[in-house]
Scaffold this motif. Structure first.
Motif, PDB file in Angstrom:
ATOM      1  N   LEU A  41       0.822  -1.211   0.000  1.00  0.00           N
ATOM      2  CA  LEU A  41       0.000   0.000   0.000  1.00  0.00           C
ATOM      3  C   LEU A  41       0.858   1.264   0.000  1.00  0.00           C
ATOM      4  O   LEU A  41       1.762   1.423   0.813  1.00  0.00           O
ATOM      5  CB  LEU A  41      -0.923  -0.016   1.222  1.00  0.00           C
ATOM      6  N   ASP A  42       0.531   2.198  -0.922  1.00  0.00           N
ATOM      7  CA  ASP A  42       1.343   3.397  -1.103  1.00  0.00           C
ATOM      8  C   ASP A  42       0.857   4.575  -0.265  1.00  0.00           C
ATOM      9  O   ASP A  42       1.652   5.438   0.122  1.00  0.00           O
ATOM     10  CB  ASP A  42       1.350   3.793  -2.583  1.00  0.00           C
ATOM     11  N   GLY A  43      -0.437   4.635   0.018  1.00  0.00           N
ATOM     12  CA  GLY A  43      -0.952   5.771   0.776  1.00  0.00           C
ATOM     13  C   GLY A  43      -2.452   5.670   0.948  1.00  0.00           C
ATOM     14  O   GLY A  43      -3.106   4.767   0.422  1.00  0.00           O
ATOM     15  N   GLY A  48       0.385  10.527  10.683  1.00  0.00           N
ATOM     16  CA  GLY A  48       1.169  10.809   9.494  1.00  0.00           C
ATOM     17  C   GLY A  48       0.404  11.457   8.361  1.00  0.00           C
ATOM     18  O   GLY A  48       0.975  11.728   7.297  1.00  0.00           O
ATOM     19  N   TYR A  49      -0.885  11.715   8.565  1.00  0.00           N
ATOM     20  CA  TYR A  49      -1.662  12.378   7.519  1.00  0.00           C
ATOM     21  C   TYR A  49      -1.170  13.796   7.300  1.00  0.00           C
ATOM     22  O   TYR A  49      -0.763  14.491   8.245  1.00  0.00           O
ATOM     23  CB  TYR A  49      -3.147  12.416   7.891  1.00  0.00           C
ATOM     24  N   LYS A  50      -1.232  14.228   6.039  1.00  0.00           N
ATOM     25  CA  LYS A  50      -0.876  15.592   5.662  1.00  0.00           C
ATOM     26  C   LYS A  50      -2.014  16.187   4.836  1.00  0.00           C
ATOM     27  O   LYS A  50      -2.843  15.468   4.292  1.00  0.00           O
ATOM     28  CB  LYS A  50       0.432  15.592   4.856  1.00  0.00           C
ATOM     29  N   ARG A  51      -2.044  17.504   4.780  1.00  0.00           N
ATOM     30  CA  ARG A  51      -3.092  18.213   4.039  1.00  0.00           C
ATOM     31  C   ARG A  51      -2.626  18.467   2.611  1.00  0.00           C
ATOM     32  O   ARG A  51      -1.554  19.018   2.389  1.00  0.00           O
ATOM     33  CB  ARG A  51      -3.416  19.534   4.735  1.00  0.00           C
ATOM     34  N   ILE A  52      -3.441  18.050   1.647  1.00  0.00           N
ATOM     35  CA  ILE A  52      -3.132  18.337   0.245  1.00  0.00           C
ATOM     36  C   ILE A  52      -3.347  19.828   0.018  1.00  0.00           C
ATOM     37  O   ILE A  52      -4.386  20.384   0.386  1.00  0.00           O
ATOM     38  CB  ILE A  52      -4.006  17.484  -0.689  1.00  0.00           C
ATOM     39  N   TYR A 112       2.881   6.641   2.816  1.00  0.00           N
ATOM     40  CA  TYR A 112       3.579   5.637   3.602  1.00  0.00           C
ATOM     41  C   TYR A 112       5.092   5.753   3.502  1.00  0.00           C
ATOM     42  O   TYR A 112       5.810   5.204   4.331  1.00  0.00           O
ATOM     43  CB  TYR A 112       3.112   4.232   3.203  1.00  0.00           C
ATOM     44  N   ASN A 113       5.569   6.498   2.507  1.00  0.00           N
ATOM     45  CA  ASN A 113       7.021   6.693   2.401  1.00  0.00           C
ATOM     46  C   ASN A 113       7.457   8.055   2.924  1.00  0.00           C
ATOM     47  O   ASN A 113       8.610   8.446   2.760  1.00  0.00           O
ATOM     48  CB  ASN A 113       7.475   6.509   0.954  1.00  0.00           C
ATOM     49  N   GLY A 114       6.538   8.798   3.532  1.00  0.00           N
ATOM     50  CA  GLY A 114       6.890  10.069   4.158  1.00  0.00           C
ATOM     51  C   GLY A 114       7.100  11.232   3.205  1.00  0.00           C
ATOM     52  O   GLY A 114       7.544  12.299   3.633  1.00  0.00           O
ATOM     53  N   ARG A 115       6.802  11.075   1.925  1.00  0.00           N
ATOM     54  CA  ARG A 115       7.071  12.145   0.969  1.00  0.00           C
ATOM     55  C   ARG A 115       6.215  13.380   1.261  1.00  0.00           C
ATOM     56  O   ARG A 115       5.204  13.314   1.965  1.00  0.00           O
ATOM     57  CB  ARG A 115       6.832  11.655  -0.462  1.00  0.00           C
ATOM     58  N   ASP A 116       6.611  14.507   0.664  1.00  0.00           N
ATOM     59  CA  ASP A 116       5.935  15.771   0.931  1.00  0.00           C
ATOM     60  C   ASP A 116       5.218  16.326  -0.293  1.00  0.00           C
ATOM     61  O   ASP A 116       4.928  17.511  -0.371  1.00  0.00           O
ATOM     62  CB  ASP A 116       6.910  16.806   1.485  1.00  0.00           C
ATOM     63  N   GLU A 117       4.916  15.467  -1.272  1.00  0.00           N
ATOM     64  CA  GLU A 117       4.115  15.860  -2.420  1.00  0.00           C
ATOM     65  C   GLU A 117       3.441  14.627  -2.995  1.00  0.00           C
ATOM     66  O   GLU A 117       3.839  13.491  -2.724  1.00  0.00           O
ATOM     67  CB  GLU A 117       4.966  16.552  -3.488  1.00  0.00           C
TER      68      GLU A 117
END
Length: 222
Positions: free
Chosen positions: A108-110, A145-149, A175-180
């Motif tokens: 799973l990627d995200g 770990g959720y971020k806002r788009i 899941y890989n911590g990326r920022d975009e």
């Protein structure tokens, strides 16, 4: 505590679940009882309840998109404090999603989620449940770990009246911590997710169309 899937509108557990939803969420966020028949029977939509001593004390709905290799958490309700319902639902859902991705030969990627903005939804008490308070929920999701788009987000009302709902952000758990995240993925996901609602507001159409003009969208802190 039991994690039980509901696949039939006639299941007594569904009536209890729908009642809980109506007590917690505003009307525009709750699909009418009779309209649940097809979603519950859809193998791609997974609706589970947490049952404690015969009572529905929590629920979650989610889905996995194998061609996108991402999931969407439709909603989660923690109906009572002090029972560990939130961690229980998260753990069981994650286990199920990991197994689904594995069955397609993937990891799973995200995961997408619509997340209440407490400064816009602060006038709604979510049934008086502090476990569902938008400030609490947002902080919990941030810790997960959720971020806002990075977009001004609206979504079509689930009452299918063409109204735009503006009280939420679209979040993504990478899941890989990326920022975009790929703008094309967000656009494709939104078009598929809301295909069930024919009456979409113009603001939603414009928002999704704007994603087609971008390559990436930033993921910002909640």
């Amino acid at each position: 505590m039991e994690f039980i899937r509901i696949t039939n509108i006639a299941d007594p557990l569904f009536a209890a679940m729908h009642k809980l939803m109506g007590e917690v969420f505003p009307p525009e966020e709750v699909l009418a009882f009779d309209l649940w028949k097809e979603p519950l029977e859809d193998p791609g939509i997974r609706v589970f309840v947490a049952v404690h001593e015969g009572e529905v004390v929590g629920t979650t709905e989610y889905r996995y998109y194998p061609d996108f290799n991402v999931a969407m958490t439709d909603f989660t309700i923690v109906g009572r404090p002090g029972l560990g319902i939130g961690p229980f639902l998260w753990r069981e859902r994650q286990r199920d999603l990991d197994a689904l991705a594995y069955s397609f030969g993937q990891k799973l990627d995200g995961m997408f989620a619509e997340i209440y903005d407490p400064y816009k939804a602060g006038d709604h008490d979510f049934g008086g449940l502090m476990t569902m308070n938008p400030y609490v929920r947002r902080e919990v999701l941030s810790h997960m770990g959720y971020k806002r788009i990075d977009m001004a987000y609206v979504h079509p009302s689930w009452q299918n009246d063409g109204e735009a709902v503006e009280e939420l952000d679209l979040g993504f758990l990478p899941y890989n911590g990326r920022d975009e995240v790929d703008a094309a993925l967000v656009a494709k996901f939104l078009r598929r997710y809301y295909a069930v609602l024919p009456n979409k507001p113009g603001a939603w159409e414009e928002m999704v169309a704007s994603l087609d003009q971008k390559d990436k969208v930033a993921l910002l802190p909640l």
